[in-house]
Design a protein around this motif. Sequence first.
Motif, short mmCIF file in Angstrom:
data_model
loop_
_atom_site.label_atom_id
_atom_site.label_comp_id
_atom_site.label_asym_id
_atom_site.label_seq_id
_atom_site.Cartn_x
_atom_site.Cartn_y
_atom_site.Cartn_z
N GLU A 296 -37.43 75.89 13.16
CA GLU A 296 -39.13 75.31 13.15
C GLU A 296 -39.51 75.24 11.64
O GLU A 296 -40.60 74.97 11.24
CB GLU A 296 -39.66 76.28 14.37
CG GLU A 296 -41.25 75.89 14.61
CD GLU A 296 -42.41 76.73 14.57
OE1 GLU A 296 -44.09 77.14 14.68
OE2 GLU A 296 -41.35 78.13 15.66
N ARG A 297 -39.32 76.03 10.96
CA ARG A 297 -40.34 76.23 9.69
C ARG A 297 -39.13 75.83 8.36
O ARG A 297 -40.33 75.66 7.48
CB ARG A 297 -41.05 77.98 9.00
CG ARG A 297 -42.20 78.17 10.94
CD ARG A 297 -42.86 77.76 10.57
NE ARG A 297 -44.09 77.18 9.74
CZ ARG A 297 -44.62 77.75 8.81
NH1 ARG A 297 -45.05 79.09 9.36
NH2 ARG A 297 -45.41 77.22 8.04
N ALA B 274 -37.84 85.35 -0.36
CA ALA B 274 -38.34 85.94 0.56
C ALA B 274 -40.13 86.21 1.01
O ALA B 274 -40.26 86.63 2.44
CB ALA B 274 -37.87 87.71 -0.59
N ALA B 275 -40.82 86.44 0.25
CA ALA B 275 -41.17 86.59 0.61
C ALA B 275 -42.69 85.39 1.40
O ALA B 275 -43.43 85.59 2.20
CB ALA B 275 -43.11 86.17 -0.28
N CYS B 276 -42.09 84.12 1.65
CA CYS B 276 -42.07 82.75 2.69
C CYS B 276 -41.36 83.24 3.74
O CYS B 276 -41.98 82.89 4.91
CB CYS B 276 -41.83 81.78 1.84
SG CYS B 276 -42.17 80.50 3.05
N ALA B 277 -40.00 83.38 3.27
CA ALA B 277 -39.32 83.63 4.91
C ALA B 277 -40.39 85.12 5.76
O ALA B 277 -40.15 84.91 7.07
CB ALA B 277 -38.07 84.57 5.09
N LEU B 278 -40.13 85.76 5.02
CA LEU B 278 -41.68 87.40 5.92
C LEU B 278 -42.36 86.21 6.32
O LEU B 278 -42.67 86.86 7.59
CB LEU B 278 -41.89 87.90 5.01
CG LEU B 278 -40.72 89.34 4.44
CD1 LEU B 278 -41.84 90.19 2.94
CD2 LEU B 278 -40.75 90.34 5.50
N ALA B 279 -43.46 86.23 5.65
CA ALA B 279 -44.86 85.20 6.21
C ALA B 279 -44.43 84.75 7.14
O ALA B 279 -45.58 84.40 8.29
CB ALA B 279 -45.79 84.93 5.23
N SER B 280 -44.01 83.66 7.16
CA SER B 280 -43.00 82.84 8.54
C SER B 280 -43.24 83.37 9.31
O SER B 280 -41.59 82.31 10.55
CB SER B 280 -42.88 81.56 7.68
OG SER B 280 -41.89 81.38 6.77
N LEU C 77 -40.55 74.70 4.11
CA LEU C 77 -40.72 75.63 3.13
C LEU C 77 -39.40 75.62 2.67
O LEU C 77 -40.05 75.94 1.30
CB LEU C 77 -41.19 76.68 4.39
CG LEU C 77 -42.13 76.68 5.09
CD1 LEU C 77 -43.29 78.03 5.94
CD2 LEU C 77 -43.27 76.33 4.56
N ASN C 78 -38.21 75.11 3.01
CA ASN C 78 -37.29 75.96 2.46
C ASN C 78 -37.69 77.39 1.31
O ASN C 78 -37.01 77.47 0.47
CB ASN C 78 -37.24 74.74 1.23
CG ASN C 78 -35.57 75.08 0.44
OD1 ASN C 78 -34.89 74.82 1.23
ND2 ASN C 78 -36.04 74.87 -1.30
N ALA C 79 -37.49 78.50 2.30
CA ALA C 79 -37.69 79.32 1.43
C ALA C 79 -35.61 80.31 1.88
O ALA C 79 -35.60 80.86 1.57
CB ALA C 79 -38.06 80.23 2.47
N LEU D 228 -31.55 87.64 17.47
CA LEU D 228 -31.22 86.95 16.14
C LEU D 228 -31.69 85.45 16.89
O LEU D 228 -32.26 85.09 16.02
CB LEU D 228 -30.14 87.05 15.92
CG LEU D 228 -29.08 86.13 14.83
CD1 LEU D 228 -29.35 85.57 13.70
CD2 LEU D 228 -27.60 86.00 14.61
N GLU D 229 -31.90 85.33 17.80
CA GLU D 229 -31.20 83.37 18.46
C GLU D 229 -33.64 83.52 18.20
O GLU D 229 -33.77 82.28 18.01
CB GLU D 229 -31.38 83.30 19.54
CG GLU D 229 -29.80 83.68 20.01
CD GLU D 229 -29.15 82.30 18.78
OE1 GLU D 229 -29.39 81.28 19.07
OE2 GLU D 229 -27.98 82.80 18.85
N LEU D 230 -33.92 85.02 17.56
CA LEU D 230 -35.60 84.55 17.70
C LEU D 230 -35.39 84.06 16.07
O LEU D 230 -36.53 83.15 16.21
CB LEU D 230 -36.00 85.30 18.86
CG LEU D 230 -36.30 85.99 20.14
CD1 LEU D 230 -37.46 87.41 20.05
CD2 LEU D 230 -36.51 85.33 21.02
N HIS D 231 -34.96 84.44 15.58
CA HIS D 231 -34.88 84.33 13.91
C HIS D 231 -34.42 83.31 13.97
O HIS D 231 -34.99 82.37 12.85
CB HIS D 231 -34.32 85.52 13.88
CG HIS D 231 -35.20 86.71 13.87
ND1 HIS D 231 -36.06 87.95 14.80
CD2 HIS D 231 -36.51 87.32 12.66
CE1 HIS D 231 -36.13 88.65 14.46
NE2 HIS D 231 -37.44 88.68 13.24
#
Length: 464
Positions: A37-38, A160-166, A42-44, A28-31
């Motif tokens: 950071e992102r 969802a797609a943005c959060a995944l890709a990043s 991006l506001n995902a 979890l901390e890694l995520h």
Amino acid sequence: MTDVTVDSTAREQAAAVRAREISATELLELHLDRIEERNPELNAIVSLDAERARAWAAVADQAYASGEEVGPLHGLPFAVKDTHALKGWRTTYGSPIFADAVADHDDLLVERVRTAGAVFVGKTNVPEFAAGSHTFNTVFGVTRNPVDPTRSAGGSSGGAACALASGMVPLADGSDMGGSLRNPASFCGVVGMRPSLGRVPEWPLYNQWESTSVGGPMARNVGDLALLLSVIAGPDPRAPQALGDPGASFAPPLVPAPLAGLRVATSVDLGGALVVDHEVAGVVRATAARLSDAGAAVTEAHPDLSLADDTFRTLRAWHFQAKLGRLLAEHPTSFKPSLEANIRAGEPLTGADVARAYTQRTSLSETMRLFFGDHDVLLLPTSQVPPFPVEQEFPETINGQEMPDYLAWMRSAYFITVTGCPAISVPAGRTADGLPVGVQLVARHGADRQLLEVAAAVEELLAG
């Protein structure tokens, strides 16, 4: 010590937690670091609650330490689409009407993800009431494309797609009426699947017999997507139209389908029914050529979907008016103009109009049944355009041709919606500007496992 990172596959992350190479808390901390950071740019992910997520991760670690039986997503960080209710969490539907609403239940899809052991971190951003394939709303703002933040992430599962890709989450849920799992997958360079009608049951619904929107999985690769589908698919007594196959029948490992002899029909524009950006068309043609070189029997062919436009638009307007008409009457200034227009388009519809649409939908289903007697899979564009500028609500022109409204550029997706067939978007190329482009693979209704295996083979081929 583990080599697992936020960019590892979901299966690798889950396996590392099971093997005690990394704890759910550490994962979890890694995520959370990647989100920090992102996400500001991006506001995902919206309604982020890091402390509640940490508490859940600690519970997950304790459950494993105590020898409890754990689910296939145990310890994986997860953010739920903001149109899916997550009990105890703010669930806004991207609408100012529900800006402060807190869900008092889990939707069935979320219930299954929770039971499988995921650690919830927040919600993923959506357009207002999931209407439109560009993710923006007045509650949280716009979600930007992770490859090029000046571009759209698509929608309605754009967050969802943005959060995944990043790399903010390893898996994501979504829903799809007119392309909301497939379009953002194409825009962000991930995989999104609209399952067969009835494959992923939904509850609660205002109308269990309304059948244009379905829930489904998103992931960074086909194997991970199969993992999530295995969790969210399967029958439930609260969903009378659910298909009977157990979710576990879709679980990885997937054996990529042999491409030699695979009967692939392909069409860039469904016989002139679609206006498709030249670069997108080039990616579809290049994919077809790669499949042919690999031994697939590729033919230029397409089903007659001339009834699909009227069918989809009628059922969408009827559905929106039935579900949101009363809210619009109570809050006449709280809807974006395109959504208000879509709701009002349902007001003059008669019983004969709706009956016509369902009769046509039956004909489209029969058309696809016969078509897939001669073909194993249909290859199409996922979206008719690459990611467009984030300031636009929808692409106003394609190849210089004006789009009349916010739906016309999504025909490549919503024509498939009203057939009930499963469809998956797989990353297939880039534009000259480096923007992701996906291709859409469609199979007969009920053939979700076979479609996953074909998609895995296409993914492997295009990566080679």
